[in-house]
Design an enzyme around this catalytic site. Structure first.
Site, PDB file in Angstrom:
ATOM      1  N   PRO A 132       0.814  -1.227   0.000  1.00  0.00           N
ATOM      2  CA  PRO A 132       0.000   0.000   0.000  1.00  0.00           C
ATOM      3  C   PRO A 132       0.843   1.271   0.000  1.00  0.00           C
ATOM      4  CG  PRO A 132      -0.601  -1.443   1.861  1.00  0.00           C
ATOM      5  CD  PRO A 132       0.559  -2.072   1.170  1.00  0.00           C
ATOM      6  N   GLU A 156       1.808  -7.708   8.618  1.00  0.00           N
ATOM      7  CA  GLU A 156       1.894  -6.256   8.717  1.00  0.00           C
ATOM      8  C   GLU A 156       2.840  -5.648   7.689  1.00  0.00           C
ATOM      9  OE1 GLU A 156      -0.080  -4.033  10.524  1.00  0.00           O
ATOM     10  OE2 GLU A 156      -1.102  -5.958  10.504  1.00  0.00           O
ATOM     11  N   ARG A 188      -1.927  -9.437 -20.879  1.00  0.00           N
ATOM     12  CA  ARG A 188      -2.798  -9.216 -22.031  1.00  0.00           C
ATOM     13  C   ARG A 188      -2.221  -8.214 -23.022  1.00  0.00           C
ATOM     14  NH1 ARG A 188      -5.873  -5.080 -21.861  1.00  0.00           N
ATOM     15  NH2 ARG A 188      -7.716  -5.982 -22.814  1.00  0.00           N
ATOM     16  N   ASP A 229      -8.985  -0.172 -25.247  1.00  0.00           N
ATOM     17  CA  ASP A 229      -9.379  -0.110 -23.847  1.00  0.00           C
ATOM     18  C   ASP A 229      -9.374   1.301 -23.294  1.00  0.00           C
ATOM     19  OD1 ASP A 229      -9.499  -2.801 -23.798  1.00  0.00           O
ATOM     20  OD2 ASP A 229      -7.596  -3.094 -22.769  1.00  0.00           O
TER      21      ASP A 229
END
Ligand code: 9D3
Length: 242
Positions: free
Chosen positions: A89, A117, A155, A170
């Protein structure tokens, strides 16, 4: 594409690598994905991979030696320019431009999945990895993020998609980086709801213009952050409810 994934849970990747378009590309040897199990790099007879945090607090921390030893094993399978990426994160946000870079990376890349953690900071000092996040929400580990990255990058590899052009259209990778336009299929009237007439007209120029205007209106309403100055404010554009 050559990717390695360093993880405590390699078995989580098996269904994804067997059942999807990406799995078929692995079987066809268009892409190579190696799974490195961190447990094999655990310390001592019990193969300990984690320990309690110095300074106290909840949860466990992945030991530096385990993570570094597993990444060094992964690096053996790659050329010297392999990119090492810790999924966390704390990373910068993954996007389509990074996906394209990874698809083009000549010596491939190594994805490190954290659990608990986090990782002992000294492992990051030694490995000097890039750090990537999927966004501002909390996962319970890096594996779901790794599968998303592998899918997004895989992809883009030529020949992986059945329909070669479909990745070019896309959202985020179209010529203008706009959100997609709406799509419709049969029946032309469903529960009293009609398909926009222009799509039934057979006028390919008018259809392309309508789709572009829709894409622009949606992007302006939902993701104005994606619009650059090149997207001139368009007074003729259709309105879209926010
Ligand atoms: C609840 C624990 N958090 C305390 C502030 C820290 C935390 C540690 C480990 C939060 C998440 C995780 C596990 N997440 C990932 O490994 C992860 C992740 C994510 O949670 N969100 C977005 N992208 C990513 S990439 C890897």
């Amino acid at each position: 594409m050559h990717a390695s994934v360093v993880t405590l849970f390699p078995e989580l990747f098996a269904p994804f690598l067997e059942q999807t378009v990406l799995g078929r590309a692995v079987q066809a040897k268009r892409i190579q994905i190696d799974l490195i199990e961190m447990r094999a790099h655990g310390v001592g007879n019990h193969r300990m991979v984690d320990d309690r945090p110095f300074g106290g607090g909840p949860g466990m921390v992945l030991a530096a030696e385990t993570v570094v030893s597993a990444v060094e094993a992964a690096r053996q399978g790659h050329g010297p320019a392999a990119r090492t990426i810790v999924l966390t994160p704390q990373g910068r946000c993954f996007d389509q431009a990074i996906a394209q870079e990874l698809a083009d990376a000549p010596d491939g890349f190594i994805l490190v999945c954290g659990r608990y953690e986090g990782i002992d900071e000294r492992a990051l000092e030694v490995l000097e990895p890039e750090e990537l996040s999927l966004g501002d929400f909390v996962l319970s580990g890096g594996e779901a993020a790794a599968i998303a990255v592998l899918d997004a990058v895989g992809r883009l590899v030529p020949g992986v998609l059945g329909h070669e052009d479909s990745s070019k259209e896309d959202s985020f990778s179209g010529p203008e980086g706009l959100l997609d336009h709406p799509h419709y299929t049969r029946p032309a009237v469903w529960r009293g709801l009609e398909v926009p007439e222009v799509l039934l007209s057979g006028d390919h120029g008018a259809i392309a213009a309508w789709r572009h205007a829709q894409a622009l209106a949606r992007t302006r309403a939902r993701r104005p952050d994606l619009l650059s100055d090149a997207h001139a404010p368009d007074t003729d554009a259709p309105e879209e409810d926010a």
